[in-house]
Design a protein around this motif. Sequence first.
Motif, short mmCIF file in Angstrom:
data_model
loop_
_atom_site.label_atom_id
_atom_site.label_comp_id
_atom_site.label_asym_id
_atom_site.label_seq_id
_atom_site.Cartn_x
_atom_site.Cartn_y
_atom_site.Cartn_z
N LEU A 288 0.82 -1.21 0.00
CA LEU A 288 0.00 0.00 0.00
C LEU A 288 0.86 1.27 0.00
CD1 LEU A 288 -2.87 1.09 0.06
CD2 LEU A 288 -2.80 1.00 2.57
N THR A 289 1.98 1.23 0.74
CA THR A 289 2.85 2.41 0.77
C THR A 289 3.44 2.70 -0.61
OG1 THR A 289 4.67 0.96 1.47
CG2 THR A 289 3.47 2.15 3.19
N VAL A 290 3.83 1.64 -1.32
CA VAL A 290 4.38 1.82 -2.67
C VAL A 290 3.31 2.34 -3.62
CG1 VAL A 290 5.38 0.60 -4.66
CG2 VAL A 290 6.14 0.05 -2.34
N LEU A 291 2.11 1.77 -3.53
CA LEU A 291 1.01 2.20 -4.38
C LEU A 291 0.70 3.67 -4.16
CD1 LEU A 291 -1.26 1.48 -6.38
CD2 LEU A 291 -2.65 0.77 -4.43
N ASN A 292 0.64 4.10 -2.90
CA ASN A 292 0.32 5.50 -2.60
C ASN A 292 1.40 6.45 -3.10
OD1 ASN A 292 -2.12 4.85 -1.42
ND2 ASN A 292 -1.28 4.70 0.64
N ARG A 293 2.67 6.02 -2.99
CA ARG A 293 3.75 6.87 -3.51
C ARG A 293 3.65 7.03 -5.02
NH1 ARG A 293 8.80 4.17 -0.30
NH2 ARG A 293 8.40 5.05 1.77
N LEU A 294 3.37 5.91 -5.70
CA LEU A 294 3.23 5.98 -7.15
C LEU A 294 2.07 6.88 -7.55
CD1 LEU A 294 3.82 2.22 -8.07
CD2 LEU A 294 5.30 4.14 -8.70
N ARG A 295 0.98 6.80 -6.84
CA ARG A 295 -0.19 7.62 -7.16
C ARG A 295 0.11 9.10 -6.95
NH1 ARG A 295 -5.52 4.94 -4.60
NH2 ARG A 295 -6.52 6.33 -6.10
N SER A 296 0.90 9.41 -5.93
CA SER A 296 1.21 10.82 -5.67
C SER A 296 2.19 11.36 -6.70
CB SER A 296 1.79 10.99 -4.26
OG SER A 296 3.04 10.34 -4.15
N LYS A 297 3.11 10.53 -7.17
CA LYS A 297 4.11 10.99 -8.14
C LYS A 297 3.60 10.93 -9.58
CE LYS A 297 8.08 10.08 -5.25
NZ LYS A 297 9.47 9.57 -5.15
N LEU A 298 2.60 10.09 -9.82
CA LEU A 298 2.04 9.95 -11.16
C LEU A 298 0.52 10.15 -11.10
CD1 LEU A 298 4.02 6.70 -12.12
CD2 LEU A 298 4.55 9.03 -12.85
N PRO A 299 0.09 11.35 -10.75
CA PRO A 299 -1.35 11.58 -10.50
C PRO A 299 -2.23 11.39 -11.73
CG PRO A 299 -0.15 13.66 -10.56
CD PRO A 299 0.88 12.58 -10.55
#
Length: 533
Positions: A288-299
């Motif tokens: 989940l932490t990786v997914l959230n980081r990706l979503r924030s960097k690739l909105p």
Amino acid sequence: MTLFHELFDVTVARASARPALRYRDRQYSYAELEERSRRLAGALRRLGVRKGDRILIYLQNRPEVVETALACSRLGAIFVPASPMLRQRQLEHVLRDSGAKLLLSSASALVPPAEICKAAPPLAALVICGEPTGALPIRSVLYEELMDEAPLEIAAPAIDCDAAAILYTSGSTGKPKGVVVSHRNLVSGALSVSSYLENVADDRLLVALPLSFDYGFSQVSTAFTVGACAVMTNFSTAAALVQEVGAARITGLAGVPTMWAHLAASEWPASAAESLRYITNSGGALALTVLNRLRSKLPNTKIFCMYGLTEAFRSTYLDPRELDRKPGSIGKAIPNQEVLVLRPDGTRCAPGEVGELVHRGSLVTLGYWNDPERTQQRFRPVPSINPGLVSEIAVWSGDLVRADEEGFLYFVGRKDELIKTSGYRVSPTEIEEVVLEVPGVLEAVAVGAPDDVLGQRILVAIVVEAGTGQEVVDAVRQHTRMQLPTYMTPAHIQIVGAIARNSNGKPDRNAVLLELQASIAAEASSAVARAYR
């Protein structure tokens, strides 16, 4: 359009001038790639390759792998892409097991070539990419010289249920097993995946995963389906990959959890993020932490979480719009396939009940090469799908899942003992066999411990001869690094007094795992305490 090369040739007819393949400073249009694959097919036929012959490819991602796959399809031959991460012992096994007639590699990759070739008696010739670096033990041909041959004009009479490829993957015990993939599997998979990813001709798909991995090769077949460009690379560092995404204006990127963990921690400049229309994950769940980081960097990038297995390529995907509503789900079946959750007797599980994921449809592969016993265990009928007819063969994945009331699936665990790490299924037995080769080791058990980045990290418990200690651990670490691919090398090796066993006298892997985790936690706690003294 029933064969792999026909999938490509149909696109050539409408997009001959468009870029099909790019690698470093080389780029081939669809027309150029068609010409090269026909010339290669003609040359391979003159080398004696016929329908059903196997050609083993031991290379990193580069155009020669794709050209050979297309040439094999035109001949009715079978291409066998071997992971460039394989060490000598695994490569020798694949050569012997597949009975390859030709080996395509580079001189630098084959170390030492004499031993490799001696391990494969059926091998008729060695095709070398680049210049050879010394005398070779068998007949050898330079790859580029094959391009001087006349193109093959008449394709072999293959049909869609014939074998197109053999993909080697770890079994639950012992050596890697070859999954036999048909033309129908390749074509149907490409059509299904390109439909839900909504691929178009203007897409540029980065092929960073190994082409020996069905998920990696699928980036090429998906691009060919719609006339897009497959941009080939070999993953080295996250920073380099991000830079390539920006420089090549990549629109689609596929990865495994380990890769995404590194990419999520990297800086994504606007030039890289703005072109990326979607990313996909398979080979394990995204933390989940990786997914959230990706979503924030690739909105503005869609994220597709998927599930697949080599025996059926791709089974499920989660619509990106459902990420928040169905966290942790592997989604539902991909188009034109059905995924069932079944009890051991073949009856369907109720919502919330854990059962085995069973895949039926055109992506179910032909079975395991040279292994009818394991084929019958994994590829079995599904009762009552088409009453009154011969039972259809489906693939029983060995993965335990549950479905919610809406039919969304959630991964629970494995029925067998395979370790899932870095997107690969790894046989603990294969690791143990290598560990036991080290003098002083009496017993060895390999287990997988949960890891947010790797999926699972490999821990090994060993029992050693009296009077030995750390020197044996060091020897095991060095030997496994030399004999196993990087993703199979243990993260932790520990000497234990005895191996925990179950009532049948077999190693109790769960008990071993708990013992190792407790020991690692105790060591970490002691290290912290020492630091504060």
